[in-house]
Scaffold this motif. Sequence first.
Motif, PDB file in Angstrom:
ATOM      1  N   SER A 128      12.397 -25.848 -14.278  1.00  0.00           N
ATOM      2  CA  SER A 128      12.574 -24.989 -15.450  1.00  0.00           C
ATOM      3  C   SER A 128      12.125 -23.555 -15.197  1.00  0.00           C
ATOM      4  CB  SER A 128      11.816 -25.566 -16.647  1.00  0.00           C
ATOM      5  OG  SER A 128      10.419 -25.577 -16.388  1.00  0.00           O
ATOM      6  N   ILE A 129      11.190 -23.349 -14.287  1.00  0.00           N
ATOM      7  CA  ILE A 129      10.715 -21.995 -13.985  1.00  0.00           C
ATOM      8  C   ILE A 129      11.471 -21.372 -12.812  1.00  0.00           C
ATOM      9  CG2 ILE A 129       8.405 -22.354 -14.918  1.00  0.00           C
ATOM     10  CD1 ILE A 129       7.412 -22.746 -12.051  1.00  0.00           C
ATOM     11  N   GLY A 130      12.463 -22.102 -12.289  1.00  0.00           N
ATOM     12  CA  GLY A 130      13.273 -21.574 -11.197  1.00  0.00           C
ATOM     13  C   GLY A 130      12.956 -22.232  -9.866  1.00  0.00           C
ATOM     14  N   TYR A 131      13.904 -22.160  -8.957  1.00  0.00           N
ATOM     15  CA  TYR A 131      13.676 -22.672  -7.599  1.00  0.00           C
ATOM     16  C   TYR A 131      12.486 -21.953  -6.961  1.00  0.00           C
ATOM     17  CZ  TYR A 131      18.402 -24.758  -7.560  1.00  0.00           C
ATOM     18  OH  TYR A 131      19.522 -25.498  -7.826  1.00  0.00           O
ATOM     19  N   LEU A 132      11.693 -22.692  -6.209  1.00  0.00           N
ATOM     20  CA  LEU A 132      10.563 -22.085  -5.502  1.00  0.00           C
ATOM     21  C   LEU A 132      11.047 -20.982  -4.567  1.00  0.00           C
ATOM     22  CD1 LEU A 132       7.605 -21.922  -4.614  1.00  0.00           C
ATOM     23  CD2 LEU A 132       8.076 -23.789  -2.995  1.00  0.00           C
ATOM     24  N   SER A 133      12.138 -21.226  -3.846  1.00  0.00           N
ATOM     25  CA  SER A 133      12.637 -20.223  -2.899  1.00  0.00           C
ATOM     26  C   SER A 133      13.060 -18.939  -3.619  1.00  0.00           C
ATOM     27  CB  SER A 133      13.825 -20.787  -2.111  1.00  0.00           C
ATOM     28  OG  SER A 133      14.875 -21.175  -2.986  1.00  0.00           O
ATOM     29  N   SER A 134      13.630 -19.076  -4.818  1.00  0.00           N
ATOM     30  CA  SER A 134      14.051 -17.895  -5.580  1.00  0.00           C
ATOM     31  C   SER A 134      12.842 -17.136  -6.109  1.00  0.00           C
ATOM     32  CB  SER A 134      14.961 -18.316  -6.744  1.00  0.00           C
ATOM     33  OG  SER A 134      16.105 -18.994  -6.269  1.00  0.00           O
ATOM     34  N   ARG A 135      11.830 -17.855  -6.543  1.00  0.00           N
ATOM     35  CA  ARG A 135      10.610 -17.199  -7.021  1.00  0.00           C
ATOM     36  C   ARG A 135       9.875 -16.514  -5.878  1.00  0.00           C
ATOM     37  NH1 ARG A 135       7.027 -20.707  -8.794  1.00  0.00           N
ATOM     38  NH2 ARG A 135       8.132 -22.626  -8.249  1.00  0.00           N
ATOM     39  N   GLU A 136       9.952 -17.093  -4.691  1.00  0.00           N
ATOM     40  CA  GLU A 136       9.351 -16.437  -3.522  1.00  0.00           C
ATOM     41  C   GLU A 136      10.058 -15.123  -3.216  1.00  0.00           C
ATOM     42  OE1 GLU A 136       7.693 -20.308  -0.987  1.00  0.00           O
ATOM     43  OE2 GLU A 136       9.736 -19.567  -0.661  1.00  0.00           O
ATOM     44  N   GLU A 137      11.380 -15.104  -3.385  1.00  0.00           N
ATOM     45  CA  GLU A 137      12.130 -13.869  -3.132  1.00  0.00           C
ATOM     46  C   GLU A 137      11.732 -12.766  -4.111  1.00  0.00           C
ATOM     47  OE1 GLU A 137      14.151 -12.970  -0.705  1.00  0.00           O
ATOM     48  OE2 GLU A 137      13.862 -14.917   0.281  1.00  0.00           O
ATOM     49  N   ILE A 138      11.604 -13.094  -5.388  1.00  0.00           N
ATOM     50  CA  ILE A 138      11.190 -12.110  -6.380  1.00  0.00           C
ATOM     51  C   ILE A 138       9.781 -11.616  -6.089  1.00  0.00           C
ATOM     52  CG2 ILE A 138      10.587 -11.786  -8.825  1.00  0.00           C
ATOM     53  CD1 ILE A 138      13.534 -11.673  -8.388  1.00  0.00           C
ATOM     54  N   ALA A 139       8.881 -12.547  -5.774  1.00  0.00           N
ATOM     55  CA  ALA A 139       7.499 -12.162  -5.468  1.00  0.00           C
ATOM     56  C   ALA A 139       7.455 -11.211  -4.274  1.00  0.00           C
ATOM     57  CB  ALA A 139       6.658 -13.405  -5.203  1.00  0.00           C
ATOM     58  N   SER A 140       8.234 -11.513  -3.255  1.00  0.00           N
ATOM     59  CA  SER A 140       8.260 -10.657  -2.062  1.00  0.00           C
ATOM     60  C   SER A 140       8.853  -9.287  -2.383  1.00  0.00           C
ATOM     61  CB  SER A 140       9.079 -11.337  -0.959  1.00  0.00           C
ATOM     62  OG  SER A 140       9.224 -10.494   0.163  1.00  0.00           O
ATOM     63  N   TYR A 141       9.880  -9.249  -3.218  1.00  0.00           N
ATOM     64  CA  TYR A 141      10.572  -8.001  -3.532  1.00  0.00           C
ATOM     65  C   TYR A 141       9.662  -7.044  -4.304  1.00  0.00           C
ATOM     66  CZ  TYR A 141      14.526  -5.006  -4.889  1.00  0.00           C
ATOM     67  OH  TYR A 141      15.381  -3.952  -5.062  1.00  0.00           O
ATOM     68  N   HIS A 143       6.194  -7.386  -4.619  1.00  0.00           N
ATOM     69  CA  HIS A 143       4.804  -7.356  -4.130  1.00  0.00           C
ATOM     70  C   HIS A 143       4.464  -5.984  -3.560  1.00  0.00           C
ATOM     71  CE1 HIS A 143       1.198  -8.675  -1.866  1.00  0.00           C
ATOM     72  NE2 HIS A 143       1.659  -7.856  -0.937  1.00  0.00           N
ATOM     73  N   CYS A 144       3.262  -5.539  -3.857  1.00  0.00           N
ATOM     74  CA  CYS A 144       2.733  -4.342  -3.215  1.00  0.00           C
ATOM     75  C   CYS A 144       1.204  -4.477  -3.223  1.00  0.00           C
ATOM     76  CB  CYS A 144       3.171  -3.074  -3.936  1.00  0.00           C
ATOM     77  SG  CYS A 144       2.591  -2.928  -5.624  1.00  0.00           S
ATOM     78  N   PRO A 145       0.518  -3.740  -2.368  1.00  0.00           N
ATOM     79  CA  PRO A 145      -0.946  -3.891  -2.292  1.00  0.00           C
ATOM     80  C   PRO A 145      -1.645  -3.655  -3.628  1.00  0.00           C
ATOM     81  CG  PRO A 145      -0.137  -2.644  -0.412  1.00  0.00           C
ATOM     82  CD  PRO A 145       1.034  -2.813  -1.339  1.00  0.00           C
ATOM     83  N   GLU A 146      -1.110  -2.736  -4.423  1.00  0.00           N
ATOM     84  CA  GLU A 146      -1.744  -2.427  -5.712  1.00  0.00           C
ATOM     85  C   GLU A 146      -1.498  -3.509  -6.762  1.00  0.00           C
ATOM     86  OE1 GLU A 146      -0.652   1.127  -3.391  1.00  0.00           O
ATOM     87  OE2 GLU A 146       0.541  -0.521  -4.237  1.00  0.00           O
ATOM     88  N   ALA A 147      -0.456  -4.312  -6.574  1.00  0.00           N
ATOM     89  CA  ALA A 147      -0.122  -5.375  -7.531  1.00  0.00           C
ATOM     90  C   ALA A 147       0.473  -6.550  -6.758  1.00  0.00           C
ATOM     91  CB  ALA A 147       0.862  -4.861  -8.580  1.00  0.00           C
ATOM     92  N   PRO A 148      -0.371  -7.310  -6.056  1.00  0.00           N
ATOM     93  CA  PRO A 148       0.121  -8.412  -5.217  1.00  0.00           C
ATOM     94  C   PRO A 148       0.739  -9.528  -6.056  1.00  0.00           C
ATOM     95  CG  PRO A 148      -2.277  -8.453  -5.359  1.00  0.00           C
ATOM     96  CD  PRO A 148      -1.840  -7.183  -5.998  1.00  0.00           C
ATOM     97  N   LEU A 149       1.725 -10.183  -5.471  1.00  0.00           N
ATOM     98  CA  LEU A 149       2.417 -11.274  -6.158  1.00  0.00           C
ATOM     99  C   LEU A 149       2.683 -12.422  -5.197  1.00  0.00           C
ATOM    100  CD1 LEU A 149       5.127  -9.300  -8.170  1.00  0.00           C
ATOM    101  CD2 LEU A 149       3.310 -10.688  -9.191  1.00  0.00           C
ATOM    102  N   GLU A 150       2.619 -13.649  -5.733  1.00  0.00           N
ATOM    103  CA  GLU A 150       3.033 -14.847  -5.027  1.00  0.00           C
ATOM    104  C   GLU A 150       4.033 -15.581  -5.909  1.00  0.00           C
ATOM    105  OE1 GLU A 150      -0.259 -17.254  -3.665  1.00  0.00           O
ATOM    106  OE2 GLU A 150      -1.588 -15.505  -3.643  1.00  0.00           O
ATOM    107  N   ALA A 151       4.651 -16.615  -5.356  1.00  0.00           N
ATOM    108  CA  ALA A 151       5.647 -17.374  -6.113  1.00  0.00           C
ATOM    109  C   ALA A 151       5.058 -17.946  -7.400  1.00  0.00           C
ATOM    110  CB  ALA A 151       6.224 -18.493  -5.254  1.00  0.00           C
ATOM    111  N   LYS A 152       3.783 -18.322  -7.387  1.00  0.00           N
ATOM    112  CA  LYS A 152       3.148 -18.897  -8.573  1.00  0.00           C
ATOM    113  C   LYS A 152       3.024 -17.873  -9.707  1.00  0.00           C
ATOM    114  CE  LYS A 152      -1.611 -18.005  -6.996  1.00  0.00           C
ATOM    115  NZ  LYS A 152      -1.944 -17.041  -8.035  1.00  0.00           N
ATOM    116  N   ASP A 153       3.210 -16.615  -9.394  1.00  0.00           N
ATOM    117  CA  ASP A 153       3.114 -15.545 -10.391  1.00  0.00           C
ATOM    118  C   ASP A 153       4.468 -15.194 -11.002  1.00  0.00           C
ATOM    119  OD1 ASP A 153       0.339 -15.197  -9.757  1.00  0.00           O
ATOM    120  OD2 ASP A 153       0.944 -14.044  -7.994  1.00  0.00           O
ATOM    121  N   VAL A 154       5.505 -15.950 -10.661  1.00  0.00           N
ATOM    122  CA  VAL A 154       6.871 -15.636 -11.095  1.00  0.00           C
ATOM    123  C   VAL A 154       7.444 -16.789 -11.916  1.00  0.00           C
ATOM    124  CG1 VAL A 154       9.220 -15.071 -10.357  1.00  0.00           C
ATOM    125  CG2 VAL A 154       7.257 -14.207  -9.054  1.00  0.00           C
TER     126      VAL A 154
END
Length: 470
Positions: A128-141, A143-154
């Motif tokens: 329901s929250i999306g494919y893990l691989s798709s959430r990883e792509e958004i997190a990577s896109y 992500h920056c040092p000032e506002a880090p992101l992982e798949a669990k944050d998407v």
Amino acid sequence: MKRAGTSVFSLRTLLVMDPYTIKMNGNGSLPSVLDVRVNIGGRSASSGKMKGRKARWSVKPSEMSNRTFNPIRAIVDSIKVKPNPNKPMISLSIGDPTVFGNLPTDPEVTQAVKDALDSGKYNGYAPSIGYLSSREEIASYYHCPEAPLEAKDVILTSGCSQAIELCLAVLANPGQNILVPRPGFSLYRTLAESLGIEVKLYNLLPEKSWEIDLKQLESLIDEKTACLIVNNPSNPCGSVFSRSHLQKILAVAARQCVPILADEIYGDMVFSDCKYEPLATLSTNVPILSCGGLAKRWLVPGWRLGWILIHDRRDIFGNEIRDGLVKLSQRILGPCTVVQGALKSILRRTPQEFYHNTLSFLKSNADLCYGALAAVPGLRPVRPSGAMYLMVGIEMEHFPEFENDVEFTERLVAEQSVQCLPATCFEYPNFFRVVITVPEVMMLEACSRIQEFCEQHYHCAEGSQEECDK
């Protein structure tokens, strides 16, 4: 139970399960309608004989549906005037960049979806929250040092609108309030009031390029305030907040301990003379739910893929808000799986030239529209810095035959076949919003017609003859 041949339902079948009796009529095959009667305590609960209740039809809409109200639809649907039959209609009211066909998405984007569809891998349900691989792509896109992101944050959603709805639903209870910009996107009120959440409006200041009136904003906060909505870049204003102004907004939120819902669907859609600052990159202590999506930057609003980015460096949300978002997302089982499957290629293969060309076109149209309308007596456009919109003030004292912006825009349709949204839709009367995504030739023609309309209806206000003589 007696059986005739192999049919369970042949003859009249009686099942007795104390204290319930269920009767089913059969005639050799499974009936299209089962005659079901329930005996409770030996008494039949037959229709019309239930103690204390007279059976009758009484189907009414829910309280939630009664509370749901869209100001734009209410105003637009109430406009009954017909356009001038001698002039083709030009609509500057719809915030859909695909309407006129002049702003297609990039071929790489459409090819990514074709490839995902042809692969046959994305025809089933996703989490329901999306494919893990798709959430990883958004997190990577993002992500920056000032506002880090992982798949669990998407959290992936069905468009940015659902992202906003989930954020409101997880942060606020009925009876609490949220802080919403005025002028602002009407969906905030629509969603909040349907959930029983009170809306408090804070002011944006046109004389300061639509910056927030921070003092008035802070005065609205009380013990029932659940969140602050910050829309940057802005719909309907086309404004982009500076870094220093965003820091002042964050200071208010930190001082009052109010989380922020950042509507950043137009993020990165800013003109070359301006810079977009994601709100989360400027704070480590204010929890922020940032909402975005493919709709605007990639020019595919109908594909309905959005997301929530959870920025919570100090773990103020904790697991409860994260778990709440997951639970709420399970109500509709997530966004389109085919578009999710294409997300990796969309994010990685869309050429920078596509973004650049889109923004160059929007800036050119914005400059054209602003310049043309700034020269029209009685109008006060506010120069935009991004998104797809421009707000125009109406000096109503110079148009005495119109009571308000709604009447002004109605007559503009009737006489000139140009449709703009009255800013009453955004709770900001005596302005109207122009959408700047139309082809340049249509924008020029629309501005010419608006000028003609204003010249025909303009009257000098009392005591301003000197201005009229200019």
